[in-house]
Write a protein that holds these residues in place. Structure first.
Motif, PDB file in Angstrom:
ATOM      1  N   GLU A 544       0.973  -1.500   0.356  1.00 57.59           N
ATOM      2  CA  GLU A 544       0.475  -0.124   0.234  1.00 57.59           C
ATOM      3  C   GLU A 544       1.020   1.368  -0.073  1.00 57.59           C
ATOM      4  OE1 GLU A 544      -3.839  -1.773   2.546  1.00 57.59           O
ATOM      5  OE2 GLU A 544      -2.544  -0.453   3.671  1.00 57.59           O
ATOM      6  N   ARG A 545       1.721   1.241   1.025  1.00 57.68           N
ATOM      7  CA  ARG A 545       3.429   2.502   1.261  1.00 57.68           C
ATOM      8  C   ARG A 545       3.390   2.471  -0.241  1.00 57.68           C
ATOM      9  NH1 ARG A 545       1.934   5.978   4.407  1.00 57.68           N
ATOM     10  NH2 ARG A 545       3.299   7.255   4.670  1.00 57.68           N
ATOM     11  N   ASN A 546       3.688   2.064  -1.298  1.00 58.38           N
ATOM     12  CA  ASN A 546       4.865   1.584  -2.339  1.00 58.38           C
ATOM     13  C   ASN A 546       3.538   2.886  -3.901  1.00 58.38           C
ATOM     14  OD1 ASN A 546       7.055   0.698  -1.667  1.00 58.38           O
ATOM     15  ND2 ASN A 546       6.329  -1.379  -2.442  1.00 58.38           N
ATOM     16  N   GLY A 547       2.372   1.961  -3.691  1.00 62.22           N
ATOM     17  CA  GLY A 547       1.411   2.647  -4.582  1.00 62.22           C
ATOM     18  C   GLY A 547       2.098   1.806  -6.249  1.00 62.22           C
ATOM     19  N   VAL A 548       1.242   2.065  -6.535  1.00 61.78           N
ATOM     20  CA  VAL A 548       1.614   2.073  -8.644  1.00 61.78           C
ATOM     21  C   VAL A 548       1.429   3.015  -8.893  1.00 61.78           C
ATOM     22  CG1 VAL A 548      -1.146   0.893  -8.514  1.00 61.78           C
ATOM     23  CG2 VAL A 548       1.439   0.069 -10.317  1.00 61.78           C
ATOM     24  N   THR A 651      -4.861   9.226  -7.626  1.00 60.67           N
ATOM     25  CA  THR A 651      -3.524   9.006  -7.689  1.00 60.67           C
ATOM     26  C   THR A 651      -3.453   9.600  -5.690  1.00 60.67           C
ATOM     27  OG1 THR A 651      -2.876  10.480  -8.998  1.00 60.67           O
ATOM     28  CG2 THR A 651      -2.776   8.927  -9.691  1.00 60.67           C
ATOM     29  N   LEU A 652      -2.040  10.290  -4.751  1.00 58.38           N
ATOM     30  CA  LEU A 652      -1.440  11.022  -4.237  1.00 58.38           C
ATOM     31  C   LEU A 652      -1.212  11.524  -5.072  1.00 58.38           C
ATOM     32  CD1 LEU A 652      -1.698  10.508  -1.239  1.00 58.38           C
ATOM     33  CD2 LEU A 652      -0.041   9.841  -1.080  1.00 58.38           C
ATOM     34  N   PRO A 653      -1.529  13.215  -5.150  1.00 62.05           N
ATOM     35  CA  PRO A 653      -0.268  14.050  -5.408  1.00 62.05           C
ATOM     36  C   PRO A 653       0.839  14.391  -5.511  1.00 62.05           C
ATOM     37  CG  PRO A 653      -2.141  15.222  -4.980  1.00 62.05           C
ATOM     38  CD  PRO A 653      -1.876  13.725  -3.780  1.00 62.05           C
ATOM     39  N   ARG A 657       0.786   8.472  -7.734  1.00 57.18           N
ATOM     40  CA  ARG A 657       0.575   7.041  -7.134  1.00 57.18           C
ATOM     41  C   ARG A 657      -1.195   6.273  -6.888  1.00 57.18           C
ATOM     42  NH1 ARG A 657       5.351   2.793  -7.640  1.00 57.18           N
ATOM     43  NH2 ARG A 657       7.108   4.229  -8.024  1.00 57.18           N
ATOM     44  N   VAL A 658      -1.207   5.271  -7.260  1.00 56.59           N
ATOM     45  CA  VAL A 658      -2.980   4.802  -6.424  1.00 56.59           C
ATOM     46  C   VAL A 658      -1.960   4.048  -5.431  1.00 56.59           C
ATOM     47  CG1 VAL A 658      -4.185   5.813  -8.443  1.00 56.59           C
ATOM     48  CG2 VAL A 658      -3.625   3.050  -8.127  1.00 56.59           C
ATOM     49  N   HIS A 659      -2.483   4.651  -4.392  1.00 60.51           N
ATOM     50  CA  HIS A 659      -1.988   3.557  -3.410  1.00 60.51           C
ATOM     51  C   HIS A 659      -4.014   3.278  -2.564  1.00 60.51           C
ATOM     52  CE1 HIS A 659       1.543   5.920  -3.306  1.00 60.51           C
ATOM     53  NE2 HIS A 659       0.885   6.534  -3.198  1.00 60.51           N
ATOM     54  N   THR A 660      -3.978   1.447  -3.545  1.00 59.31           N
ATOM     55  CA  THR A 660      -5.498   1.019  -2.325  1.00 59.31           C
ATOM     56  C   THR A 660      -5.069   0.902  -1.175  1.00 59.31           C
ATOM     57  OG1 THR A 660      -6.421  -0.820  -3.997  1.00 59.31           O
ATOM     58  CG2 THR A 660      -4.336  -1.476  -3.892  1.00 59.31           C
ATOM     59  N   HIS A 661      -6.092   0.190  -0.518  1.00 66.37           N
ATOM     60  CA  HIS A 661      -6.138  -0.239   0.682  1.00 66.37           C
ATOM     61  C   HIS A 661      -7.231  -1.325   0.621  1.00 66.37           C
ATOM     62  CE1 HIS A 661      -7.377  -0.533   4.762  1.00 66.37           C
ATOM     63  NE2 HIS A 661      -8.749  -0.977   4.700  1.00 66.37           N
ATOM     64  N   TYR A 662      -5.834  -2.794   0.708  1.00 63.67           N
ATOM     65  CA  TYR A 662      -6.554  -3.871   1.009  1.00 63.67           C
ATOM     66  C   TYR A 662      -6.823  -4.229   2.188  1.00 63.67           C
ATOM     67  CZ  TYR A 662      -3.281  -4.455  -3.124  1.00 63.67           C
ATOM     68  OH  TYR A 662      -3.062  -4.203  -4.267  1.00 63.67           O
ATOM     69  N   ALA A 663      -8.074  -4.922   2.789  1.00 60.65           N
ATOM     70  CA  ALA A 663      -8.509  -5.078   3.581  1.00 60.65           C
ATOM     71  C   ALA A 663      -8.587  -6.909   4.096  1.00 60.65           C
ATOM     72  CB  ALA A 663     -10.383  -4.627   3.183  1.00 60.65           C
ATOM     73  N   GLN A 664      -8.263  -6.729   5.025  1.00 53.41           N
ATOM     74  CA  GLN A 664      -7.967  -7.904   4.894  1.00 53.41           C
ATOM     75  C   GLN A 664      -8.513  -9.693   6.228  1.00 53.41           C
ATOM     76  OE1 GLN A 664      -3.676  -7.699   7.363  1.00 53.41           O
ATOM     77  NE2 GLN A 664      -3.444  -9.550   7.472  1.00 53.41           N
ATOM     78  N   PRO A 677      -8.470   2.450  -4.964  1.00 53.98           N
ATOM     79  CA  PRO A 677      -9.465   2.106  -6.340  1.00 53.98           C
ATOM     80  C   PRO A 677      -9.389   0.532  -5.502  1.00 53.98           C
ATOM     81  CG  PRO A 677      -7.472   2.654  -7.383  1.00 53.98           C
ATOM     82  CD  PRO A 677      -7.353   3.417  -5.764  1.00 53.98           C
ATOM     83  N   ASN A 678     -10.512   0.115  -6.370  1.00 52.23           N
ATOM     84  CA  ASN A 678     -10.772  -1.773  -6.110  1.00 52.23           C
ATOM     85  C   ASN A 678      -9.932  -2.217  -8.125  1.00 52.23           C
ATOM     86  OD1 ASN A 678     -11.462  -4.029  -6.912  1.00 52.23           O
ATOM     87  ND2 ASN A 678     -13.480  -3.985  -5.826  1.00 52.23           N
ATOM     88  N   LEU A 679      -8.274  -2.577  -6.802  1.00 55.55           N
ATOM     89  CA  LEU A 679      -7.717  -3.319  -8.261  1.00 55.55           C
ATOM     90  C   LEU A 679      -7.569  -4.741  -8.535  1.00 55.55           C
ATOM     91  CD1 LEU A 679      -4.681  -1.378  -7.442  1.00 55.55           C
ATOM     92  CD2 LEU A 679      -6.192  -0.293  -8.701  1.00 55.55           C
ATOM     93  N   GLN A 680      -9.225  -5.166  -7.623  1.00 54.61           N
ATOM     94  CA  GLN A 680      -9.143  -6.843  -8.396  1.00 54.61           C
ATOM     95  C   GLN A 680     -10.814  -6.958  -9.053  1.00 54.61           C
ATOM     96  OE1 GLN A 680     -10.122  -8.732  -4.189  1.00 54.61           O
ATOM     97  NE2 GLN A 680      -6.967  -8.653  -4.081  1.00 54.61           N
ATOM     98  N   ASN A 681     -11.084  -5.510  -9.590  1.00 53.28           N
ATOM     99  CA  ASN A 681     -12.493  -5.581 -10.613  1.00 53.28           C
ATOM    100  C   ASN A 681     -12.399  -5.108 -11.515  1.00 53.28           C
ATOM    101  OD1 ASN A 681     -13.601  -7.033  -8.392  1.00 53.28           O
ATOM    102  ND2 ASN A 681     -15.316  -5.626  -7.771  1.00 53.28           N
ATOM    103  N   ILE A 682     -11.179  -4.948 -12.167  1.00 52.06           N
ATOM    104  CA  ILE A 682     -11.209  -4.402 -13.401  1.00 52.06           C
ATOM    105  C   ILE A 682     -11.792  -5.741 -14.470  1.00 52.06           C
ATOM    106  CG2 ILE A 682      -9.526  -3.956 -15.213  1.00 52.06           C
ATOM    107  CD1 ILE A 682      -7.732  -2.956 -12.885  1.00 52.06           C
ATOM    108  N   PRO A 683     -12.543  -5.755 -15.880  1.00 51.79           N
ATOM    109  CA  PRO A 683     -13.227  -5.862 -16.353  1.00 51.79           C
ATOM    110  C   PRO A 683     -11.662  -6.646 -17.371  1.00 51.79           C
ATOM    111  CG  PRO A 683     -13.582  -3.893 -16.736  1.00 51.79           C
ATOM    112  CD  PRO A 683     -12.743  -4.111 -15.797  1.00 51.79           C
ATOM    113  N   ILE A 684     -11.278  -7.621 -17.061  1.00 47.90           N
ATOM    114  CA  ILE A 684     -10.412  -7.914 -18.206  1.00 47.90           C
ATOM    115  C   ILE A 684     -10.570  -8.902 -18.938  1.00 47.90           C
ATOM    116  CG2 ILE A 684      -8.551  -7.349 -16.439  1.00 47.90           C
ATOM    117  CD1 ILE A 684      -8.291 -10.456 -16.096  1.00 47.90           C
TER     118      ILE A 684
END
Length: 931
Positions: A544-548, A651-653, A657-664, A677-684
């Motif tokens: 999360e800290r790294n972001g993409v 994105t964080l100014p 990068r976007v820093h998604t939150h992973y709910a564990q 954002p939700n990165l797991q539901n991108i309709p690939i």
């Protein structure tokens, strides 16, 4: 002039059925299917308590149907003849429900021979005669005929309000015509026929045109076509139908209801606390019972950012704990508000000397990437805690210790891994401290994760844990800060009140840990899962800290292209419909599909209107071009609105990068969820959806790499089932879908066609998810018999899989849970439910959950192992995302060769299964090209 009084009438029978069908299969003795069912009782307690708080009334009655026949059964013997018999588990809860509603302070009424609707109608009329306003709480649309300027119906489950305007808008006729409307439409639930093939729209149209049912019947010969023929055929029946659907408002209730006709005995009474406590204890409601000992009700989650979002219940309010406003906080002995250095130094010495410290932060935001510390609380022994305020800035706030100096003095202790810390959702607090330049070390425990491992199927918020395990209730966030538009942030709240709240959080966290940790210590497998979750929390914090990095121009270009295609689809749809219309309007789509174009009706909505949901569109798109256009339009509009338009804005100014939150601690299988954002539901599955991944890039000098487990759930199935054929296929490196096709279709692996392989792939994955023959038939576009034959042949060739499925369902029924390979417990509360669909769903979950859960465990083990290696070797490579069974990296170009060889080795080596694990790596300039 005095205000008018109000009578609240509750349709208890409607509430009762809603509670029964929406609540889980609760039992007085949890896990014992032979003990009394309690779900409907608990649901009623929650709803009635909430309703009493939300709706102010001078008089209140809860009305139930009584046992036995009513006068309508005498009029029409077939009345309600098609209704299914009441489930036994609901029947046994009726009397206890009546009892507990009385104990809660409500007047309870059930009149023999008279339906609840008629009692409600009569009471509404009696009240109206006395100038009293009436509110009816029910989800039953039949009661709409009672609505007038003094009678309103509310449905608290969905927020619907049926006053005169509301009824007219919903049904197309005013309340005064609702009896005629119901007569024409009929009532399938009560087995009262209407006019054949006449639905809500036709009934409303006729009545608004002719003015009444009587006028319509007089002029029935004017109605053309089949509808006219059906109307004329029903004319002799309609007076009887109207009699049956008319709610009586003149029942003689005086001898059954004390207080009539004056209503003087229908006011709320105080709840009978002593009897309620005994009742709650009898039916296993320990949390409710403990609240009656003087404690406040369970609060809302104290810190939204620290409490994982729960799945929405089937009906709002059913699962909510009934709550009463908490008393204003006062200073608890042992809780200290630290405003001076002498007190701070004394507490710092306690922290240095303690074996374990409960640590909590109060912040000015729920967004962990930007939140700043307002105060810090600690607890080292039960009943003793301190709060150090550092940034409360309301007018007249007391002088506080300066934040920078407080953090500077705490930093050596915070960053010392030998000084053990405890928290509730520690990942959030890690981020908050990191925002101030502090990398906290030594987090040993997280009460949220302890609960997640021990009781995955229950809430994991701190207030729920304290209530459930300690009988403690505290100050809620809303008690402290208010709610809605007037809600304050912590920095605006009185320091003294915040100190009580924050100290209580730290103290409860320590208390909950002392209760839960011994249970984990006593079970080696569960302790192992917990330790994995703690390590995963650290790895996820790093991800999360790294972001993409996001390429905003690429997204803007895609948005423009999607926008143009969406407009083109609209134009093409308008041509096919031969008129312009709103492609997002189900109503307009329905009119074009079924009225203008005469497309077949696939299914109907709850109101009887033809449905145009996605399932219907997909079915119609097989044969008609317009539904296909609308489906594509919907998909592209969602993609544009959710991703290409929004990602760059998230994105964080400071980082781009976007820093998604992973709910564990959300998914019962152990899988992670991603949001904001939700990165797991991108309709690939669509080309346009896959292109979104082009915007996930690496900075200059680096590339994106993706490492993904290959066929992980099938490999887990082979391991768990021990099926010889599956094991052989994986050990010999045979394409498992080709191997399955060869077995099912009776050919050699070399002879398998691409179509046969596709069928086998659907079968392989479908059976993992408990797919039935019907589901397989729909998926493959074949008939049910063929699908059943495929499944039978599959199980003949893979008998180990069939044995696993049968034994797993039996074990789940016996112990109430299943386990992953590593020992994660996956509870199945409905596995012995008398409700068939719920039980079937639990059986499917019992088969699939060990595979999904084991896959979740494996990817978490991989995250931990990879992050450790990156740290140990001081690599420049960063993990930037975790998506399902995939890890995504940002890799310096000089480390690509190392990553290609090392990451698959690490991922394959995290567990020793009966089949080899295989991880495949792709590399590219962006996430899409890395696949």
């Amino acid at each position: 002039m005095t205000n008018k009084k109000t009578l609240l009438l509750v349709d208890g029978s409607s509430y009762l059925y809603r509670a029964f069908h929406a609540m889980p299969d609760l039992r007085a003795v949890p896990g014992d299917p032979k003990s009394p069912a309690t779900g409907a009782i608990r649901g009623m307690v929650n709803m009635m308590t909430s309703l009493r708080k939300e709706v102010r009334a001078d008089y209140a009655v809860c009305i139930f149907d009584a046992k036995g026949p009513t006068f309508r059964d005498e009029w029409y013997p077939a009345y309600k003849a098609t209704r299914s018999p009441m489930p036994d588990d609901l029947r046994t809860q009726i009397e206890p429900v009546h009892e507990v509603v009385r104990l809660l302070g409500w007047k309870v009424v059930a009149v023999p021979g008279v339906e609840a609707d008629d009692v409600i109608g009569t009471l509404a009329r009696v009240a109206g005669d006395q100038g009293i306003e009436v509110i009816v709480s029910s989800g039953d649309k039949d009661l709409s005929q009672l609505v007038n300027e003094h009678v309103t119906i509310i449905d608290t489950m969905n927020g619907k309000r049926r006053d005169v305007a509301g009824v007219t808008s919903e049904f197309g006729v005013p309340p005064s015509l609702m009896i005629d409307y119901q007569t024409l439409v009929g009532d399938t639930v009560d087995n009262v026929p209407g006019v054949a093939k006449v639905g809500p729209k036709t009934a409303a149209k006729w009545l608004m045109e002719y003015g009444s049912l009587d006028a319509l019947m007089e002029r029935a010969t004017e109605i053309k076509g089949v509808a006219g023929e059906n109307l004329r055929a029903a004319v002799d029946w309609l007076p009887q139908g109207r009699r049956l659907v008319t709610i009586k408002t003149d029942c003689d209730l005086v001898e059954h209801i004390d207080g009539l006709p004056a209503l003087d005995l229908l006011a709320y009474t105080a709840q009978d606390t002593g009897a309620l406590k005994a009742f709650y204890e009898q039916y296993g409601f320990k949390g409710l019972a403990s609240k009656l000992d003087g404690a406040a009700a369970e609060p809302a989650p104290a810190k939204p950012a620290k409490t994982p979002k729960a799945a929405a219940p089937a009906e709002p309010g059913l699962f909510d704990e009934p709550a009463e406003p908490a008393a204003a906080p006062g200073r608890t002995p042992g809780f200290e508000n630290v405003l001076g250095w002498e007190a701070f130094d004394a507490w710092l010495a306690k922290l240095e000397a303690a074996e374990l410290v409960a640590l909590d932060t109060e912040t000015n935001s729920i967004d962990e990437m930007v939140a700043e510390i307002v105060g810090i609380s600690f607890s080292v022994t039960p009943g003793e805690a301190a709060y150090v305020p550092v940034a409360h800035n309301y007018p007249d706030a007391p002088t506080q210790l300066p934040r920078d100096e407080v953090l500077a003095r705490l930093k050596p202790w915070l960053e010392n891994p030998a000084k053990l810390k405890l928290g509730q959702n520690i990942k959030y607090d890690r981020h908050v401290f990191a925002n101030h330049g502090i990398e906290v070390q030594g987090y040993a425990h997280d009460t949220m994760l302890q609960s997640y491992v021990l009781e995955v199927h229950k809430p994991h918020g701190l207030s729920s844990l304290a209530e459930r395990h300690l009988g403690r209730s505290g100050i809620s966030f809303e008690d402290l800060c208010g709610k809605g538009v007037h809600q304050l942030t912590i920095n605006q709240v009185d320091v003294e009140k915040t100190a009580e709240y924050a100290c209580e959080d730290a103290d409860m966290t320590l208390d909950v840990h002392r209760f839960l940790w011994p249970q984990l210590e006593a079970d080696a497998k569960l302790r192992g899962i917990y330790e994995l979750e703690i390590a995963s929390s650290e790895a996820l914090y790093r991800i999360e800290r790294n972001g993409v990095l996001i390429d905003a121009p690429t997204l803007a270009k895609q948005s423009g292209e999607l926008g143009a295609r969406i407009l083109q689809l609209e134009a093409e749809a308008h041509v096919l419909a031969d008129q312009p219309f709103n492609l997002s309007s189900p109503k307009q789509i329905g009119e074009i599909f079924f009225t203008k174009l005469g497309l077949p009706v696939v299914k109907k909505t709850a109101t009887g209107a033809p449905s145009t949901d996605e399932e219907v569109l997909e079915k119609l798109a097989e044969d008609y071009p317009l539904p296909a256009k609308i489906l594509e339009h919907r998909g592209l509009s969602k993609l544009k609105g959710t991703y290409t338009d929004k990602l760059a804005l998230l994105t964080l100014p400071r980082s781009g990068r976007v820093h998604t939150h992973y709910a564990q601690a959300v998914a019962v299988t152990g899988r992670l969820s991603s949001n904001d954002p939700n990165l797991q539901n991108i309709p690939i599955r669509t080309p346009e959806g896959r292109r979104v991944r082009e915007a996930f890039v690496a900075p200059a000098g680096s590339v994106i790499a993706s490492a993904d487990y290959s066929q992980i759930e099938l490999r887990i199935m082979a391991h768990i089932s021990g099926d010889a054929s599956l094991l052989r296929a994986f050990h010999e490196g045979i394409d498992v879908h080709r191997a399955t096709a060869a077995e099912v279709f009776g050919v050699t692996v070399e002879q398998v066609s691409s179509e046969q392989r596709r069928y086998a792939k659907v079968i392989n994955f479908g059976l993992i998810y408990g797919m039935s023959a019907y589901g397989l038939a729909r998926n493959l576009g074949i008939d049910n018999t063929a699908a059943k034959n495929y499944i039978d042949r599959y199980f003949q060739r893979y008998p180990g899989v069939k044995t696993y499925m049968d034994e797993t369902k039996a074990l789940a029924k016996e112990q109430g849970y299943v386990e992953t390979v590593l020992g994660r417990r996956l509870y199945l509360p409905e596995i012995n439910s008398p409700n068939g669909p719920r039980r079937a769903g639990a059986e499917r979950a019992a088969i699939n959950a060990p595979m999904q859960g084991t896959a979740a465990d494996l990817i978490k083990l991989s995250m931990v192992a990879v992050q450790k290696t990156l740290d140990d070797e001081k690599r420049g490579t960063k993990m930037v995302m975790q998506v399902h069974d995939e890890l995504v990296f940002e890799v310096p170009e000089g480390e690509v060769d190392w990553l290609r060889s090392e990451i698959p080795r690490l991922m394959a080596g995290v567990a020793d299964l009966k089949v080899p694990l295989l991880a495949e790596v792709g590399v590219g300039p962006n996430w899409d090209k890395a696949h």
